[in-house]
Design a protein around this motif. Structure first.
Motif, short mmCIF file in Angstrom:
data_model
loop_
_atom_site.label_atom_id
_atom_site.label_comp_id
_atom_site.label_asym_id
_atom_site.label_seq_id
_atom_site.Cartn_x
_atom_site.Cartn_y
_atom_site.Cartn_z
N SER A 15 49.04 40.40 34.47
CA SER A 15 49.42 39.34 35.41
C SER A 15 48.78 38.00 35.05
O SER A 15 49.34 36.96 35.34
N SER A 16 47.61 38.04 34.44
CA SER A 16 46.99 36.78 34.03
C SER A 16 46.08 37.01 32.82
O SER A 16 44.87 37.06 32.96
N PRO A 17 46.68 37.12 31.64
CA PRO A 17 45.86 37.38 30.44
C PRO A 17 44.94 36.22 30.06
O PRO A 17 43.87 36.44 29.50
N LEU A 18 45.33 34.99 30.38
CA LEU A 18 44.50 33.84 30.04
C LEU A 18 43.18 33.89 30.80
O LEU A 18 42.10 33.75 30.21
N TYR A 19 43.25 34.11 32.13
CA TYR A 19 42.03 34.16 32.93
C TYR A 19 41.20 35.40 32.60
O TYR A 19 39.98 35.36 32.67
N PHE A 20 41.87 36.48 32.27
CA PHE A 20 41.15 37.68 31.87
C PHE A 20 40.36 37.43 30.59
O PHE A 20 39.19 37.80 30.48
N SER A 21 41.00 36.77 29.62
CA SER A 21 40.31 36.44 28.38
C SER A 21 39.16 35.47 28.63
O SER A 21 38.09 35.61 28.04
N LEU A 22 39.39 34.51 29.53
CA LEU A 22 38.33 33.57 29.90
C LEU A 22 37.15 34.32 30.54
O LEU A 22 35.99 33.98 30.30
N ASN A 23 37.46 35.35 31.31
CA ASN A 23 36.42 36.17 31.93
C ASN A 23 35.58 36.88 30.87
O ASN A 23 34.35 36.89 30.95
N ILE A 86 36.73 35.90 38.47
CA ILE A 86 37.30 37.15 38.99
C ILE A 86 38.41 36.84 39.99
O ILE A 86 39.47 37.47 39.96
N ALA A 87 38.17 35.88 40.87
CA ALA A 87 39.21 35.50 41.84
C ALA A 87 40.45 34.98 41.12
O ALA A 87 41.58 35.27 41.54
N LEU A 88 40.27 34.22 40.05
CA LEU A 88 41.42 33.69 39.32
C LEU A 88 42.25 34.80 38.67
O LEU A 88 43.47 34.79 38.74
N TYR A 89 41.58 35.76 38.01
CA TYR A 89 42.38 36.72 37.26
C TYR A 89 42.84 37.91 38.10
O TYR A 89 43.70 38.66 37.67
N THR A 90 42.32 38.06 39.32
CA THR A 90 42.82 39.15 40.17
C THR A 90 43.77 38.67 41.25
O THR A 90 44.45 39.49 41.86
N ASN A 91 43.83 37.39 41.48
CA ASN A 91 44.66 36.88 42.58
C ASN A 91 46.14 37.18 42.38
O ASN A 91 46.84 37.57 43.32
#
Length: 184
Positions: A15-23, A86-91
């Motif tokens: 759902s959000s690979p960019l934020y996951f990678s940033l994490n 975490i909030a960004l990539y799970t939202n």
């Protein structure tokens, strides 16, 4: 159960690979900051001891101490940054799960809402939809961060004294052996 967990984790990532990678990059950065704290502390200690032995005080003595405090400042503010990422990539994944729940509840017959058992299950799922991403947060953040911390700790201990690292590995293996085969 494992299939569901892997599905939740995959959906959270997709759902959000960019934020996951940033994490992942942020967690690696925090681990490197911890390594910097440990190394700058060693550097500052070595510098103070050499100044005490030589008796000469110069500006280069303050550099390790300044580095140590900079790393402490950077390493002390990691919780807020981690929570935001975490909030960004799970939202987005939470929204997908909420829409799937709303669609499934819309498909149910209206008569089932009068059944107490069904209604209890309905409210349990409705109140727990936001918790579906906690599995992926636990797997990705806590376990991967623990792995990063283990690696940086091994590097930091090896910078101080390699013999100490060997003793720690031997005692850890001995504890694993005792707990696994003797304590049972």
């Amino acid at each position: 159960m494992i299939k569901r967990i892997s599905r939740f984790c995959k959906l959270t990532f997709m759902s959000s690979p960019l934020y996951f990678s940033l994490n992942i990059i942020a967690m690696l950065g925090f681990s490197l900051v911890q390594l910097g704290i440990q190394y700058s502390f060693k550097f500052a200690t070595d510098t103070i001891i050499s100044v005490q032995n030589n008796g000469a005080f110069c500006f280069s003595v303050t550099i390790p101490i300044i580095l140590f405090f900079i790393f402490i400042i950077l390493g002390g503010n990691t919780n807020n940054i981690t929570s935001m990422i975490i909030a960004l990539y799970t939202n987005k994944a939470k929204k997908i799960f909420a829409k799937a729940f709303m669609h499934a509840s819309y498909q149910q017959k209206q008569d089932q809402y009068y059944n107490n058992e069904f209604l209890d299950d309905y409210y349990f799922v409705r109140n727990s939809v936001g918790k579906t991403t906690e599995i992926s947060v636990t797997i990705f953040n806590h376990l991967i961060y623990a792995l990063f911390t283990l690696i940086t700790s091994i590097v930091a201990i090896s910078l101080f004294n390699i013999v100490l690292l060997i003793f720690i590995i031997i005692s850890s293996l001995l504890m694993v052996f005792l707990n696994r085969y003797i304590v049972r």
